[in-house]
Motif scaffolding. Sequence first.
Motif, mmCIF file in Angstrom:
data_model
loop_
_atom_site.group_PDB
_atom_site.id
_atom_site.type_symbol
_atom_site.label_atom_id
_atom_site.label_comp_id
_atom_site.label_asym_id
_atom_site.label_seq_id
_atom_site.Cartn_x
_atom_site.Cartn_y
_atom_site.Cartn_z
ATOM 1 N N ALA A 192 1.759 -17.091 38.871
ATOM 2 C CA ALA A 192 1.746 -18.210 39.812
ATOM 3 C C ALA A 192 1.253 -17.784 41.185
ATOM 4 C CB ALA A 192 3.148 -18.812 39.916
ATOM 5 N N LEU A 193 1.560 -16.564 41.598
ATOM 6 C CA LEU A 193 1.115 -16.084 42.904
ATOM 7 C C LEU A 193 -0.400 -15.946 42.985
ATOM 8 C CD1 LEU A 193 3.887 -13.432 43.634
ATOM 9 C CD2 LEU A 193 3.486 -15.576 44.872
ATOM 10 N N ASP B 248 -7.366 -24.875 44.948
ATOM 11 C CA ASP B 248 -7.614 -26.276 45.274
ATOM 12 C C ASP B 248 -6.870 -27.187 44.306
ATOM 13 O OD1 ASP B 248 -9.529 -28.439 46.590
ATOM 14 O OD2 ASP B 248 -9.548 -28.781 44.425
ATOM 15 N N LEU B 249 -6.242 -28.205 44.869
ATOM 16 C CA LEU B 249 -5.612 -29.244 44.061
ATOM 17 C C LEU B 249 -5.899 -30.574 44.733
ATOM 18 C CD1 LEU B 249 -3.875 -30.066 41.658
ATOM 19 C CD2 LEU B 249 -1.840 -29.717 43.075
ATOM 20 N N ASP B 250 -6.815 -31.326 44.158
ATOM 21 C CA ASP B 250 -7.203 -32.631 44.691
ATOM 22 C C ASP B 250 -7.621 -32.550 46.157
ATOM 23 O OD1 ASP B 250 -6.751 -33.895 42.272
ATOM 24 O OD2 ASP B 250 -4.666 -34.362 42.754
ATOM 25 N N PRO C 201 -0.606 -31.956 47.505
ATOM 26 C CA PRO C 201 -0.946 -33.374 47.686
ATOM 27 C C PRO C 201 0.221 -34.232 47.237
ATOM 28 C CG PRO C 201 -2.087 -32.461 45.785
ATOM 29 C CD PRO C 201 -1.414 -31.316 46.471
ATOM 30 N N TYR C 202 0.330 -35.418 47.834
ATOM 31 C CA TYR C 202 1.497 -36.256 47.577
ATOM 32 C C TYR C 202 1.642 -36.634 46.111
ATOM 33 C CZ TYR C 202 1.605 -36.646 52.645
ATOM 34 O OH TYR C 202 1.660 -36.354 53.981
ATOM 35 N N GLN C 203 0.510 -36.843 45.426
ATOM 36 C CA GLN C 203 0.607 -37.256 44.031
ATOM 37 C C GLN C 203 1.200 -36.158 43.149
ATOM 38 O OE1 GLN C 203 -2.129 -37.060 45.842
ATOM 39 N NE2 GLN C 203 -3.915 -36.309 44.708
ATOM 40 N N ALA C 204 1.105 -34.903 43.583
ATOM 41 C CA ALA C 204 1.683 -33.804 42.802
ATOM 42 C C ALA C 204 3.180 -33.707 42.994
ATOM 43 C CB ALA C 204 1.029 -32.482 43.190
ATOM 44 N N CYS C 205 3.714 -34.433 43.972
ATOM 45 C CA CYS C 205 5.142 -34.349 44.284
ATOM 46 C C CYS C 205 5.940 -35.478 43.649
ATOM 47 C CB CYS C 205 5.341 -34.363 45.800
ATOM 48 S SG CYS C 205 4.558 -32.985 46.670
ATOM 49 N N ALA C 206 5.332 -36.210 42.732
ATOM 50 C CA ALA C 206 6.037 -37.318 42.096
ATOM 51 C C ALA C 206 7.216 -36.821 41.274
ATOM 52 C CB ALA C 206 5.074 -38.127 41.225
ATOM 53 N N SER C 207 7.040 -35.688 40.595
ATOM 54 C CA SER C 207 8.111 -35.095 39.786
ATOM 55 C C SER C 207 7.713 -33.658 39.485
ATOM 56 C CB SER C 207 8.303 -35.866 38.474
ATOM 57 O OG SER C 207 7.178 -35.699 37.636
ATOM 58 N N THR C 208 8.680 -32.872 39.030
ATOM 59 C CA THR C 208 8.357 -31.486 38.676
ATOM 60 C C THR C 208 7.421 -31.432 37.478
ATOM 61 O OG1 THR C 208 10.377 -31.392 37.359
ATOM 62 C CG2 THR C 208 10.492 -30.533 39.599
ATOM 63 N N GLN C 209 7.532 -32.411 36.581
ATOM 64 C CA GLN C 209 6.620 -32.451 35.449
ATOM 65 C C GLN C 209 5.182 -32.668 35.922
ATOM 66 O OE1 GLN C 209 9.492 -34.151 35.603
ATOM 67 N NE2 GLN C 209 10.702 -33.048 34.065
ATOM 68 N N GLN D 267 2.120 -30.004 35.460
ATOM 69 C CA GLN D 267 0.911 -30.401 34.737
ATOM 70 C C GLN D 267 -0.338 -30.211 35.589
ATOM 71 O OE1 GLN D 267 1.687 -34.417 33.542
ATOM 72 N NE2 GLN D 267 3.278 -33.850 32.066
ATOM 73 N N LEU D 268 -0.237 -30.492 36.894
ATOM 74 C CA LEU D 268 -1.408 -30.447 37.760
ATOM 75 C C LEU D 268 -1.723 -29.040 38.270
ATOM 76 C CD1 LEU D 268 -0.936 -33.677 39.936
ATOM 77 C CD2 LEU D 268 -2.489 -33.334 38.007
ATOM 78 N N PHE D 269 -0.681 -28.245 38.562
ATOM 79 C CA PHE D 269 -0.924 -26.972 39.240
ATOM 80 C C PHE D 269 -0.549 -25.759 38.402
ATOM 81 C CE2 PHE D 269 -0.271 -23.894 42.806
ATOM 82 C CZ PHE D 269 -1.558 -23.960 43.316
ATOM 83 N N PHE D 270 0.474 -25.860 37.573
ATOM 84 C CA PHE D 270 0.932 -24.731 36.773
ATOM 85 C C PHE D 270 0.961 -25.098 35.290
ATOM 86 C CE2 PHE D 270 3.631 -23.466 40.657
ATOM 87 C CZ PHE D 270 2.666 -22.590 41.118
ATOM 88 N N PRO D 271 -0.134 -25.532 34.710
ATOM 89 C CA PRO D 271 -0.069 -26.027 33.328
ATOM 90 C C PRO D 271 0.284 -24.969 32.294
ATOM 91 C CG PRO D 271 -2.351 -25.855 34.066
ATOM 92 C CD PRO D 271 -1.496 -25.637 35.272
ATOM 93 N N THR D 272 0.045 -23.688 32.575
ATOM 94 C CA THR D 272 0.340 -22.643 31.596
ATOM 95 C C THR D 272 1.467 -21.723 32.045
ATOM 96 O OG1 THR D 272 -1.306 -21.121 32.532
ATOM 97 C CG2 THR D 272 -2.055 -22.642 30.816
ATOM 98 N N ILE D 273 2.167 -22.100 33.113
ATOM 99 C CA ILE D 273 3.229 -21.243 33.652
ATOM 100 C C ILE D 273 4.580 -21.928 33.454
ATOM 101 C CG2 ILE D 273 4.166 -20.181 35.752
ATOM 102 C CD1 ILE D 273 1.291 -19.917 36.739
ATOM 103 N N PRO D 274 5.514 -21.301 32.757
ATOM 104 C CA PRO D 274 6.816 -21.925 32.513
ATOM 105 C C PRO D 274 7.667 -21.961 33.780
ATOM 106 C CG PRO D 274 6.791 -19.706 31.618
ATOM 107 C CD PRO D 274 5.397 -19.976 32.090
ATOM 108 N N ILE D 275 8.152 -23.142 34.132
ATOM 109 C CA ILE D 275 9.010 -23.353 35.297
ATOM 110 C C ILE D 275 10.426 -23.661 34.826
ATOM 111 C CG2 ILE D 275 9.462 -24.862 37.273
ATOM 112 C CD1 ILE D 275 6.472 -25.213 37.598
ATOM 113 N N GLU D 276 11.375 -22.960 35.384
ATOM 114 C CA GLU D 276 12.774 -23.175 35.007
ATOM 115 C C GLU D 276 13.447 -24.235 35.861
ATOM 116 O OE1 GLU D 276 16.637 -20.411 35.597
ATOM 117 O OE2 GLU D 276 15.156 -19.597 34.196
ATOM 118 N N HIS D 277 13.077 -24.286 37.143
ATOM 119 C CA HIS D 277 13.747 -25.201 38.061
ATOM 120 C C HIS D 277 12.839 -25.430 39.263
ATOM 121 C CE1 HIS D 277 17.346 -26.988 40.045
ATOM 122 N NE2 HIS D 277 16.788 -26.523 41.149
ATOM 123 N N ALA D 278 12.892 -26.612 39.860
ATOM 124 C CA ALA D 278 12.091 -26.882 41.051
ATOM 125 C C ALA D 278 12.778 -27.912 41.922
ATOM 126 C CB ALA D 278 10.697 -27.374 40.666
#
Length: 269
Positions: free
Chosen positions: A169-170, A176-178, A119-127, A131-142
């Motif tokens: 993550a897989l 579902d996200l929003d 969803p567009y609101q999830a694309c505002a920033s990598t943070q 927070q919305l989709f991978f809250p417990t998964i460490p991301i190094e780069h996006a």
Amino acid sequence: DAADAGLVRLRGLPFQATLADVERLVAAASDASRGAFRLRSPVEFAVYLTADENRRPTGEAFALLQGAAPEAEAAAAGLTGATLGDRLVNAVPAAKAELYAALGPDALDSACLLLRGLPYQACASTQTLQQLFFPTIPIEHAALGKDRSGHASGTAYVKCANLDAALDALARNRADLDGRFVEVFPCSAHEFRKHAHDLPPGGGPGHHHADKRGGAPPNAGRAAFRRSDRAPYDAAYNHQPYSGYGPASASHYGRRPDNNFRQPHHNRR
């Protein structure tokens, strides 16, 4: 192998099945068996919906269970013959090697992922995405995708901190996200570099670097399995959840062709 893992493979799922659909199917079968098997906790990292080499759904899924081989056998017996939508499901105990093979070589050779349908609101920033989709998964780069007009395209390329995080993550594929069902695919390091790094100076439109200090610590997810294009779905994700899980209706199977069917002219004798 299956002797040291509570793992079951489901076949015959509808191509448009979502993560929630499969979780409900397993939960209903578990209740019917009086708790002879249950999904492994946390549930959000317990089901893998697989795709083929063209990133189209295979109609298969793997479910991680609490326990080992006896629970996998109970789950296979309880799930075989159940229905999801109008499809008859078959289930068998599986080995970890089957799961890895179904996820593809990139799942073990790279910690890189492609996300589609955000969803567009999830694309505002990598943070925001984390927070919305991978809250417990460490991301190094996006790298968040933009279309030609500069608007969010709903895609992202993500590099996780390690392979265990990428495997977790897989398990979010078709979650579902929003109201949108996000697809998560493994991708090669080459594909990730091409889309995440080959950008104009300054990062180009839609290019964001994740804060390496952010996110959860490594292996914060399930981490139970360590390393030892179909068209847009349902008219832009206008998906209706399945209702009811039970014996298959014979009316959906064995249909004969319409009696008014006519062969092409050149095939007539």
